[in-house]
Design a protein around this motif. Structure first.
Motif, short mmCIF file in Angstrom:
data_model
loop_
_atom_site.label_atom_id
_atom_site.label_comp_id
_atom_site.label_asym_id
_atom_site.label_seq_id
_atom_site.Cartn_x
_atom_site.Cartn_y
_atom_site.Cartn_z
N ALA A 13 0.82 -1.21 0.00
CA ALA A 13 0.00 0.00 0.00
C ALA A 13 0.86 1.26 0.00
O ALA A 13 0.56 2.22 -0.69
CB ALA A 13 -0.94 0.00 1.20
N GLY A 14 1.94 1.28 0.73
CA GLY A 14 2.82 2.44 0.78
C GLY A 14 3.47 2.70 -0.56
O GLY A 14 3.67 3.84 -0.96
N ASP A 15 3.84 1.61 -1.27
CA ASP A 15 4.45 1.77 -2.59
C ASP A 15 3.47 2.40 -3.57
O ASP A 15 3.85 3.24 -4.38
CB ASP A 15 4.92 0.42 -3.14
CG ASP A 15 6.08 -0.16 -2.34
OD1 ASP A 15 6.73 0.61 -1.61
OD2 ASP A 15 6.31 -1.37 -2.45
N ALA A 16 2.21 1.99 -3.51
CA ALA A 16 1.20 2.52 -4.42
C ALA A 16 1.00 4.00 -4.16
O ALA A 16 0.84 4.79 -5.10
CB ALA A 16 -0.11 1.75 -4.26
N THR A 17 1.03 4.39 -2.90
CA THR A 17 0.85 5.80 -2.55
C THR A 17 2.03 6.62 -3.06
O THR A 17 1.85 7.70 -3.62
CB THR A 17 0.71 5.96 -1.03
OG1 THR A 17 -0.41 5.20 -0.60
CG2 THR A 17 0.53 7.41 -0.64
N GLU A 18 3.24 6.09 -2.89
CA GLU A 18 4.42 6.81 -3.36
C GLU A 18 4.40 6.94 -4.88
O GLU A 18 4.74 8.00 -5.41
CB GLU A 18 5.69 6.07 -2.93
CG GLU A 18 5.95 6.14 -1.44
CD GLU A 18 7.15 5.31 -1.03
OE1 GLU A 18 7.96 4.95 -1.90
OE2 GLU A 18 7.27 5.03 0.17
N LEU A 19 3.99 5.91 -5.56
CA LEU A 19 3.92 5.94 -7.02
C LEU A 19 2.87 6.96 -7.47
O LEU A 19 3.12 7.77 -8.36
CB LEU A 19 3.59 4.56 -7.57
CG LEU A 19 3.47 4.45 -9.08
CD1 LEU A 19 4.77 4.83 -9.75
CD2 LEU A 19 3.08 3.03 -9.47
N ARG A 20 1.72 6.93 -6.83
CA ARG A 20 0.66 7.88 -7.17
C ARG A 20 1.13 9.31 -6.95
O ARG A 20 0.93 10.19 -7.78
CB ARG A 20 -0.60 7.61 -6.34
CG ARG A 20 -1.77 8.52 -6.76
CD ARG A 20 -2.90 8.52 -5.77
NE ARG A 20 -2.46 9.14 -4.53
CZ ARG A 20 -2.64 8.62 -3.33
NH1 ARG A 20 -3.25 7.48 -3.18
NH2 ARG A 20 -2.21 9.24 -2.25
N ASP A 21 1.80 9.55 -5.82
CA ASP A 21 2.31 10.88 -5.52
C ASP A 21 3.37 11.32 -6.52
O ASP A 21 3.41 12.48 -6.92
CB ASP A 21 2.88 10.94 -4.09
CG ASP A 21 1.80 10.80 -3.03
OD1 ASP A 21 0.60 10.92 -3.37
OD2 ASP A 21 2.15 10.55 -1.86
N ALA A 22 4.22 10.39 -6.93
CA ALA A 22 5.27 10.71 -7.90
C ALA A 22 4.67 11.09 -9.26
O ALA A 22 5.23 11.92 -9.97
CB ALA A 22 6.22 9.53 -8.06
N ILE A 23 3.55 10.50 -9.60
CA ILE A 23 2.89 10.83 -10.86
C ILE A 23 2.08 12.11 -10.71
O ILE A 23 2.06 12.95 -11.61
CB ILE A 23 1.97 9.67 -11.30
CG1 ILE A 23 2.81 8.45 -11.67
CG2 ILE A 23 1.08 10.08 -12.46
CD1 ILE A 23 2.00 7.19 -11.91
N GLN A 24 1.45 12.28 -9.57
CA GLN A 24 0.54 13.40 -9.35
C GLN A 24 1.28 14.73 -9.17
O GLN A 24 0.80 15.78 -9.59
CB GLN A 24 -0.34 13.12 -8.13
CG GLN A 24 -1.54 14.01 -8.01
CD GLN A 24 -2.56 13.77 -9.09
OE1 GLN A 24 -2.76 12.66 -9.53
NE2 GLN A 24 -3.19 14.83 -9.55
N ALA A 25 2.44 14.71 -8.55
CA ALA A 25 3.16 15.95 -8.23
C ALA A 25 3.45 16.81 -9.46
O ALA A 25 3.16 18.01 -9.44
CB ALA A 25 4.46 15.64 -7.47
N PRO A 26 4.01 16.27 -10.54
CA PRO A 26 4.26 17.12 -11.71
C PRO A 26 2.97 17.65 -12.34
O PRO A 26 2.94 18.77 -12.86
CB PRO A 26 4.99 16.22 -12.69
CG PRO A 26 5.42 15.03 -11.94
CD PRO A 26 4.57 14.95 -10.73
N GLN A 27 1.91 16.86 -12.26
CA GLN A 27 0.64 17.31 -12.82
C GLN A 27 0.08 18.48 -12.00
O GLN A 27 -0.43 19.45 -12.57
CB GLN A 27 -0.38 16.16 -12.85
CG GLN A 27 0.02 15.08 -13.83
CD GLN A 27 -0.90 13.88 -13.79
OE1 GLN A 27 -1.70 13.72 -12.87
NE2 GLN A 27 -0.79 13.02 -14.78
N ASP A 28 0.20 18.40 -10.68
CA ASP A 28 -0.26 19.49 -9.82
C ASP A 28 0.56 20.76 -10.08
O ASP A 28 0.01 21.86 -10.14
CB ASP A 28 -0.15 19.10 -8.34
CG ASP A 28 -1.16 18.02 -7.96
OD1 ASP A 28 -2.14 17.82 -8.71
OD2 ASP A 28 -0.96 17.37 -6.91
N LYS A 29 1.86 20.59 -10.27
CA LYS A 29 2.73 21.73 -10.54
C LYS A 29 2.34 22.38 -11.86
O LYS A 29 2.29 23.61 -11.97
CB LYS A 29 4.19 21.28 -10.56
CG LYS A 29 5.16 22.41 -10.71
CD LYS A 29 6.59 21.90 -10.63
CE LYS A 29 7.58 23.04 -10.78
NZ LYS A 29 8.96 22.57 -10.71
#
Length: 84
Positions: A35-51
């Motif tokens: 579960a932690g890996d999935a969250t980290e992956l989602r955050d890694a993908i989401q961060a540039p999109q949010d920026k």
């Protein structure tokens, strides 16, 4: 005669050993997603999109301000520079 002796010796020599087959690589086990890996992956993908969304908003605000300044200048109204 020597050629005949050479042929007889070559015919009596042991057969070459067959080449060993190339080993088949074992399949790597599929990594289990934690579960932690999935969250980290989602955050890694989401961060540039949010920026990118934030930059887009900033650019749109700057374009609106520029458009307003142009409209005011065409109408003869003086618009103070932004930030001052």
């Amino acid at each position: 005669m020597i050629t005949l002796a050479g042929l007889l010796l070559a015919a009596c020599s042991p057969e070459p050993t067959p080449a060993e087959p190339t080993p088949v690589p074992e399949e790597e086990p599929t990594p289990q997603v934690v579960a932690g890996d999935a969250t980290e992956l989602r955050d890694a993908i989401q961060a540039p999109q949010d920026k990118a969304r934030a930059v887009e908003d900033t650019l749109m605000q700057a374009a609106d301000a520029q458009r307003e300044a142009i409209d005011a200048a065409e109408g003869g109204e003086a618009v103070p520079p932004e930030g001052g």
